[in-house]
Structure formats: C-alpha cells, structure tokens
Scaffold this active site. Structure first.
Site, PDB file in Angstrom:
ATOM      1  N   ARG A  66      33.010  21.884 -26.176  1.00 59.36           N
ATOM      2  CA  ARG A  66      32.268  21.775 -27.644  1.00 59.36           C
ATOM      3  C   ARG A  66      32.961  22.093 -28.051  1.00 59.36           C
ATOM      4  O   ARG A  66      33.158  22.027 -29.145  1.00 59.36           O
ATOM      5  CB  ARG A  66      31.061  22.357 -27.173  1.00 59.36           C
ATOM      6  CG  ARG A  66      30.226  21.008 -26.149  1.00 59.36           C
ATOM      7  CD  ARG A  66      28.816  21.941 -25.813  1.00 59.36           C
ATOM      8  NE  ARG A  66      29.258  22.730 -25.576  1.00 59.36           N
ATOM      9  CZ  ARG A  66      27.827  23.794 -24.957  1.00 59.36           C
ATOM     10  NH1 ARG A  66      26.993  23.260 -25.068  1.00 59.36           N
ATOM     11  NH2 ARG A  66      28.206  24.667 -24.075  1.00 59.36           N
ATOM     12  N   GLU A 238      35.465  42.982  -0.440  1.00 57.97           N
ATOM     13  CA  GLU A 238      35.547  43.881  -1.997  1.00 57.97           C
ATOM     14  C   GLU A 238      35.241  45.066  -2.587  1.00 57.97           C
ATOM     15  O   GLU A 238      33.941  45.194  -1.737  1.00 57.97           O
ATOM     16  CB  GLU A 238      34.757  42.773  -2.998  1.00 57.97           C
ATOM     17  CG  GLU A 238      35.273  41.232  -2.787  1.00 57.97           C
ATOM     18  CD  GLU A 238      34.172  40.693  -3.236  1.00 57.97           C
ATOM     19  OE1 GLU A 238      34.541  40.086  -4.566  1.00 57.97           O
ATOM     20  OE2 GLU A 238      32.786  40.400  -2.978  1.00 57.97           O
ATOM     21  N   ASP A 257      29.431  32.523  -1.473  1.00 59.41           N
ATOM     22  CA  ASP A 257      29.952  33.364  -2.560  1.00 59.41           C
ATOM     23  C   ASP A 257      31.387  33.199  -1.993  1.00 59.41           C
ATOM     24  O   ASP A 257      32.387  32.680  -2.067  1.00 59.41           O
ATOM     25  CB  ASP A 257      29.898  34.455  -2.805  1.00 59.41           C
ATOM     26  CG  ASP A 257      30.785  35.136  -3.596  1.00 59.41           C
ATOM     27  OD1 ASP A 257      31.249  34.404  -4.534  1.00 59.41           O
ATOM     28  OD2 ASP A 257      30.829  35.942  -4.354  1.00 59.41           O
ATOM     29  N   HIS A 262      35.507  30.420   1.110  1.00 62.60           N
ATOM     30  CA  HIS A 262      36.994  31.157   1.980  1.00 62.60           C
ATOM     31  C   HIS A 262      36.914  31.296   3.349  1.00 62.60           C
ATOM     32  O   HIS A 262      37.456  31.446   3.774  1.00 62.60           O
ATOM     33  CB  HIS A 262      36.648  32.266   1.226  1.00 62.60           C
ATOM     34  CG  HIS A 262      36.576  31.900  -0.193  1.00 62.60           C
ATOM     35  ND1 HIS A 262      37.227  30.705  -0.960  1.00 62.60           N
ATOM     36  CD2 HIS A 262      35.829  32.157  -1.096  1.00 62.60           C
ATOM     37  CE1 HIS A 262      36.698  31.217  -2.340  1.00 62.60           C
ATOM     38  NE2 HIS A 262      36.445  32.138  -2.801  1.00 62.60           N
TER      39      HIS A 262
HETATM   40  N1  LIG Z   1      35.723  32.126 -14.086  1.00 60.87           N
HETATM   41  C1  LIG Z   1      36.076  32.296 -12.663  1.00 60.87           C
HETATM   42  O1  LIG Z   1      36.394  32.997 -12.637  1.00 60.87           O
HETATM   43  C2  LIG Z   1      35.468  31.366 -11.579  1.00 60.87           C
HETATM   44  C3  LIG Z   1      36.481  31.882 -10.582  1.00 60.87           C
HETATM   45  C4  LIG Z   1      36.448  30.677  -9.333  1.00 60.87           C
HETATM   46  C5  LIG Z   1      35.650  29.551  -9.618  1.00 60.87           C
HETATM   47  N2  LIG Z   1      35.306  29.192 -10.651  1.00 60.87           N
HETATM   48  C6  LIG Z   1      34.015  28.456 -10.822  1.00 60.87           C
HETATM   49  O2  LIG Z   1      34.595  27.552 -12.124  1.00 60.87           O
HETATM   50  C7  LIG Z   1      33.447  26.674 -12.859  1.00 60.87           C
HETATM   51  C8  LIG Z   1      34.119  27.343 -14.439  1.00 60.87           C
HETATM   52  O3  LIG Z   1      33.688  29.043 -14.338  1.00 60.87           O
HETATM   53  P1  LIG Z   1      33.943  28.667 -16.450  1.00 60.87           P
HETATM   54  O4  LIG Z   1      33.219  30.694 -15.357  1.00 60.87           O
HETATM   55  O5  LIG Z   1      35.261  28.606 -16.551  1.00 60.87           O
HETATM   56  O6  LIG Z   1      32.636  28.866 -17.031  1.00 60.87           O
HETATM   57  P2  LIG Z   1      32.761  28.967 -18.182  1.00 60.87           P
HETATM   58  O7  LIG Z   1      33.374  30.679 -18.783  1.00 60.87           O
HETATM   59  O8  LIG Z   1      30.890  29.398 -18.308  1.00 60.87           O
HETATM   60  O9  LIG Z   1      33.096  27.569 -18.517  1.00 60.87           O
HETATM   61  C9  LIG Z   1      32.480  27.022 -19.149  1.00 60.87           C
HETATM   62  C10 LIG Z   1      32.543  25.683 -20.567  1.00 60.87           C
HETATM   63  O10 LIG Z   1      32.089  24.091 -20.196  1.00 60.87           O
HETATM   64  C11 LIG Z   1      32.132  24.358 -21.629  1.00 60.87           C
HETATM   65  N3  LIG Z   1      30.678  23.130 -21.448  1.00 60.87           N
HETATM   66  C12 LIG Z   1      29.776  24.436 -21.453  1.00 60.87           C
HETATM   67  N4  LIG Z   1      28.380  23.290 -21.334  1.00 60.87           N
HETATM   68  C13 LIG Z   1      29.018  21.717 -22.425  1.00 60.87           C
HETATM   69  C14 LIG Z   1      28.992  20.517 -22.477  1.00 60.87           C
HETATM   70  N5  LIG Z   1      27.735  20.988 -22.364  1.00 60.87           N
HETATM   71  N6  LIG Z   1      30.185  19.744 -23.077  1.00 60.87           N
HETATM   72  C15 LIG Z   1      31.051  20.404 -22.430  1.00 60.87           C
HETATM   73  N7  LIG Z   1      31.428  21.675 -22.309  1.00 60.87           N
HETATM   74  C16 LIG Z   1      30.894  22.136 -22.233  1.00 60.87           C
HETATM   75  C17 LIG Z   1      32.392  25.119 -22.515  1.00 60.87           C
HETATM   76  O11 LIG Z   1      33.005  25.429 -23.461  1.00 60.87           O
HETATM   77  P3  LIG Z   1      32.103  24.687 -24.928  1.00 60.87           P
HETATM   78  O12 LIG Z   1      30.700  26.254 -24.761  1.00 60.87           O
HETATM   79  O13 LIG Z   1      33.642  25.682 -25.895  1.00 60.87           O
HETATM   80  O14 LIG Z   1      31.513  23.730 -24.473  1.00 60.87           O
HETATM   81  C18 LIG Z   1      33.211  25.763 -21.125  1.00 60.87           C
HETATM   82  O15 LIG Z   1      34.686  25.476 -22.191  1.00 60.87           O
HETATM   83  C19 LIG Z   1      32.551  27.010 -12.402  1.00 60.87           C
HETATM   84  O16 LIG Z   1      31.971  25.851 -11.767  1.00 60.87           O
HETATM   85  C20 LIG Z   1      32.922  28.558 -11.445  1.00 60.87           C
HETATM   86  O17 LIG Z   1      31.438  28.726 -10.345  1.00 60.87           O
HETATM   87  C21 LIG Z   1      35.616  29.901 -11.431  1.00 60.87           C
END
Ligand SMILES: NC(=O)c1ccc[n+]([C@@H]2O[C@H](COP(=O)([O-])OP(=O)(O)OC[C@H]3O[C@@H](n4cnc5c(N)ncnc54)[C@H](OP(=O)(O)O)[C@@H]3O)[C@@H](O)[C@H]2O)c1
Length: 505
Positions: A66, A238, A257, A262
């Site tokens: 978004r 960890e 988790d 894993h």
């Molecule tokens: N972060 C990590 O290190 C990590 C590690 C392993 C797995 N994961 C997994 O990877 C996935 C993403 O994690 P994240 O930490 O990157 O999440 P995040 O930081 O919350 O990112 C979510 C993304 O989705 C977009 N978004 C949210 N609602 C939306 C909507 N209604 N329409 C369009 N875009 C929308 C947000 O951008 P806008 O606000 O710009 O829309 C943002 O780009 C999750 O499933 C998480 O479990 C993450």
C-alpha cells in the site's frame, strides 16, 4: 575513413557468470515489498543473485504494497535496504543496471488492485521480454495468504501467459486444521507443484550439506542406524529473547516458531532414507515417509520452559514475563526439550532428543550423532576413565562445520586414552563466503526447483507430530530457567532417566 561497428554495451550484471543460474525469463512479484522481510532479506538476496550473474538475462522485479511509492522511490528504498542488509557492498556501476529491473505498484490485496497489477505485469513483460513467467512471493502477514491467492485466482494472475509459481512464507497454518484450510484455499488457485513453501533453514548451506555428507560418502551411511548410533541430539539455541515481537510470539511459542518447521526439517534430513535421486519429489517422498514413521509428541516425553531473568554473555537479561507486551500470567513456552521416536527398522530404539529455546547460553544450531560405546575395551579401567563415546557433530550455525570425536592415546608414559576432535570448518575449507539462505531459495524458485521447499504432506504430518503436545500444553505452566543457561532442570532429567546427558555445544 574507417567506420567502427557499434557494439552493444556489455551488461555488467552478466560479468563473471557462473553455471547453475536461472535462464527462463521471469518477473518476480513481491507482495509486501515495503515490509521488513523484503528489506532485510529479499531485496538484498535478489541484488546478490544479480551480482553473481545467476538471474535470467530477462528478469524484472515488481514490488506491491500500500505504501505510496513509484518506480524511482522504490529503487531508492531498495538501495537503502541493500546498503543496510546486503552481505556484499553495493557497487554503483552494477546498481545502475540492477535498478532498471525494479518496479513498484501501490495497492491493496484486493481484486481492484490486482487488476492494475496485472496490467503492469503485461507492460513489464513487453518491456523486459519476460514472456509472462511469474514468481509471486507472499511476504505479508500470514492472515493475508488466503486473501491474496483468492484475489489472484479471481483476477487470473494465477494463469499468466507463461509459468506461475507462488512462494509462501511460514507459518503454514497454526495447527493441522488451519494448515489444511490454507492448503485448500491455495490449491483452488495453484497446483501443488506451483507452490513453494519456504523454510529458510533448508536454504542454509550447512543444512544442504547434511545430504552431501550422508549420501556422497560411503563410510557414514553403514553406521547411520540403531545398531551403531546410541542417540542423536538436535539443538536450536538462540541467545536473544523475544525482543519487540511479543505479540507474535505469544501466538506462536517455541513449538510453532522452531519445532514444527525448522527443527523437524533438519531432523528429517538427518534420519530419512537415501533418496533414489537428488530431485524434488524423491527427496520430499523420503522426508514425508520419515515424518510418518515419527511418533507424535507426548506430555511424558517433553519438557517446556520459559526464561526467567539472568545474564547472557555478561549482559543482564529480563525475564520473559517482564518483556514489553507479555501478559503477566503468560504460559507461552520459550523452550522445549523432547524425545522423538521413529518407528522404522533403521531407528527403532534410538531416540532423537531435540531442544530449542530463547535466551540460552549461546546461539547455536547443531546435530550431534552419538555412537555406541565399543562392545569391549581391552584397556585398564583407569586408562579409559575419561574416554567419551564417538560423536559426530554437524554444526549448522555458527562456526559452520563438522567435527568427529574419537579416542586417542595421550602422549604419556602410562597408558591413558583421551577424547580428541577432528574438525572440518566450512570457512577455511572453501575460502568462499557462504551465500544467504534466501539467495539459494529465491534462485531455486525462479529455476523451478522445489527440492528445498516443503511439500504439503510434510507440513501436515509435522502438525500431526506437534499438535497433541500443543493441545496438552494449553494448560499448566512451563518451568522457569535462568536466561543464559541451557534450559530448565527438567530437561536434564528427561535425558538422565534414559542414562544420558545433554552435550555442551
Ligand atoms: N521479517 C522477518 O525477518 C521474517 C522472517 C521469516 C518469516 N517472515 C514472514 O514473512 C512475512 C512478512 O513478514 P514481515 O516481517 O516482512 O511483515 P511486515 O513488515 O508487516 O510487512 C508486511 C507487508 O505487507 C504490506 N501490507 C500489509 N497489509 C496490506 C494490505 N492490506 N494491502 C497491501 N499491502 C499490505 C505492508 O506494506 P504497506 O503497509 O505498505 O501496505 C508490508 O509491505 C510474514 O509471513 C512473516 O511471518 C518474516
């Protein structure tokens, strides 16, 4: 006057091209491109693949979220992310070529937004010659996975002119029922062989090396069974606590988790039968077979813990219950130790002890295969007092490598045997920087190689293994262990009642 033929400018991204790259033209779509994972892992990984010359000649990325960005601001955003998180520094010359591959479309996860995205994808195909092949990466909170795939089905993004694949981040459900529900929804838009469920552990070089170690060598496999192996210990430790992710962790806990994904994946690579070929389905068939032979976890064979306060690496650490946003009566386990049993000919009677936890003494992931003692030791008793049984330790992280523990005569006038280690260290053996797991996995998704991705049957069986325990652990409380220790006392008892003890990683 002689004329010089105009030669096309060399593409700097193709310099030093290595074998093993992807060749099929592709557009890589990142849903959630403005998010944390995209910045920390995906964009840096794609940049490093480009630098290593491993991406197809015709390749483009489109970010979707978004946040209000256009191509230019997304390129700046991506550059900042790569500068901060890439394992290699940004090269200005290469970046200019790379940036031209990056596009952005702002919108919500709904049909209206996806129609606009579809038009953009067609335009990108026309501009980059990407032939309608798409890899869609769902880097969004899990609650959006069904929403996105449904809307992709409704807007036919799942049926582009070329090949479509969808990469899904974990979690794949939060129990067996929800995992099946999610699969049902995804299967309405994509066939199973188009779905790439990512578990970044499987992208780690050292995890893949478990295959190589077991199946490229003749000397280990004959002793890899209950005749020779006393037991196996798998540790995922960890040193960090829950940090700012309490809301997520309260819903998750250590089993969801670490264990369901894993740890059970590493476990299945260690214990599976040799596959007929190094291909996605033969390997995934063997992993699924092994998980089917693994008995579901029980209350009697498992211990849960929650970190109290203490010291980790000399720094004071707060108790889990004192972390921001953790309810004062939370019974969420931050530690598990369990005994897994495999009901098959290779492993019956040889337990696999697993443990995983936060705020442990150090960050370490390792697999220790402990062999049986020799049937007869022809030495005086006092000469072998300090002799430990053979152990083979596969260190997944850090200090990636393998060590073999064996007995040797110590150089003393009286006969005394001591335990020594023979070490292999990745860093010094290959003198090469190990690629990030996400580089390997993104490249595999673009190449269409599903070997390192988790198939639905394994996902479901993994939930079947952990679900009974999760259900029983809804009530009661975990045993508190000091931060900076190796877990609660009950974990030691779990092994001591079998006449064994945990090794110190
Ligand atoms: N972060 C990590 O290190 C990590 C590690 C392993 C797995 N994961 C997994 O990877 C996935 C993403 O994690 P994240 O930490 O990157 O999440 P995040 O930081 O919350 O990112 C979510 C993304 O989705 C977009 N978004 C949210 N609602 C939306 C909507 N209604 N329409 C369009 N875009 C929308 C947000 O951008 P806008 O606000 O710009 O829309 C943002 O780009 C999750 O499933 C998480 O479990 C993450």
């Amino acid at each position: 006057m002689a004329t010089t033929a105009k030669r096309p400018a060399p593409n700097p991204l193709r310099a030093g091209l290595r074998v093993g790259g992807a060749s099929v033209p592709t557009v890589f779509v990142i849903y959630g491109a403005s998010g944390d994972l995209s910045q920390r892992k995906l964009l840096p990984a794609i940049y490093n693949l480009a630098v290593r010359g491993l991406l197809p000649n015709r390749f483009a990325v489109i970010g979707y979220a978004r946040s209000d960005m256009d191509n230019e601001s997304f390129r700046e955003f991506a550059r900042a992310a790569v500068e901060k998180f890439s394992r290699t520094p940004v090269d200005d010359h290469l970046w200019q070529a790379f940036a031209q591959l990056l596009h952005y479309q702002s919108g919500s996860f709904d049909e209206e937004g996806f129609r606009v995205l579809g038009d953009r994808l067609e335009a990108i195909d026309a501009g980059h010659g990407t032939g309608g092949n798409r890899v869609y990466y769902l880097s969004t909170p899990a609650s959006f996975f069904p929403v996105i795939v449904q809307a992709m089905g409704a807007t036919r993004l799942n049926r582009p002119p070329g090949v479509a694949r969808v990469v899904i981040e974990k979690p794949f459900g939060h129990d067996l029922v929800s995992a099946r529900e999610l699969a049902d929804v995804v299967h309405r838009s994509f066939r199973e062989n188009q779905i790439y469920r990512i578990d970044h552990y499987l992208g780690k070089e050292t995890v893949q090396n478990i295959f190589a170690f077991r199946f490229a060598n003749a000397i280990f496999e004959p002793v890899w069974n209950n005749t020779h192996v006393d037991h196996v210990q798998i540790t995922v430790g960890e040193s960090i606590g829950v940090e700012h992710r309490a809301a997520f962790y309260e819903e998750t806990g250590v089993v969801r988790d670490i264990v369901q994904n894993h740890l059970l994946q590493v476990f299945s690579l260690v214990a599976m039968e040799p596959p007929a070929a190094f291909d996605a389905d033969p390997i995934r068939d063997e992993k699924a077979k092994l998980l089917r032979a693994t008995k579901p976890m029980t209350l009697e064979n498992a211990v849960r813990g929650q970190y109290g306060d203490g010291y980790v690496a000399g720094e004071q650490a707060a108790a889990y219950l004192d972390e921001p946003n953790v309810p004062p009566d939370s019974n969420t386990p931050t530690y598990i130790a369990a005994r897994l049993e495999i009901g098959n000919w290779r492993w019956a009677g040889t337990p696999f002890y697993i443990r995983a936890g936060k705020r442990l003494a150090k960050r370490v992931t390792e697999v220790a295969v402990q062999f049986k003692r020799p049937p007869h030791l022809p030495f005086p008793v006092d000469a072998v007092e300090q002799l430990e049984p053979n152990a083979l330790v596969l260190r997944i992280q850090p200090d990636e490598g393998i060590s073999l523990r064996f007995g040797a005569k110590s150089p003393t006038p009286t006969l005394a045997l001591r335990t020594v280690n023979m070490d292999f260290l990745y860093g010094s053996a290959f003198l090469a920087e190990v690629p990030e797991a996400y580089e390997t996995l993104i490249l595999d998704a673009v190449r269409g190689d599903g070997t390192l991705f988790t198939r639905q049957d394994s996902v479901e069986r993994s939930w079947e293994i952990v679900d009974p325990l999760l259900e029983q652990w809804r009530k009661g409380a975990p045993q508190v262990y000091p931060a900076g220790s190796w877990g609660p006392d009950l974990a030691d008892e779990l092994l001591s009642r079998d006449g064994r003890r945990w090794r110190r990683p």
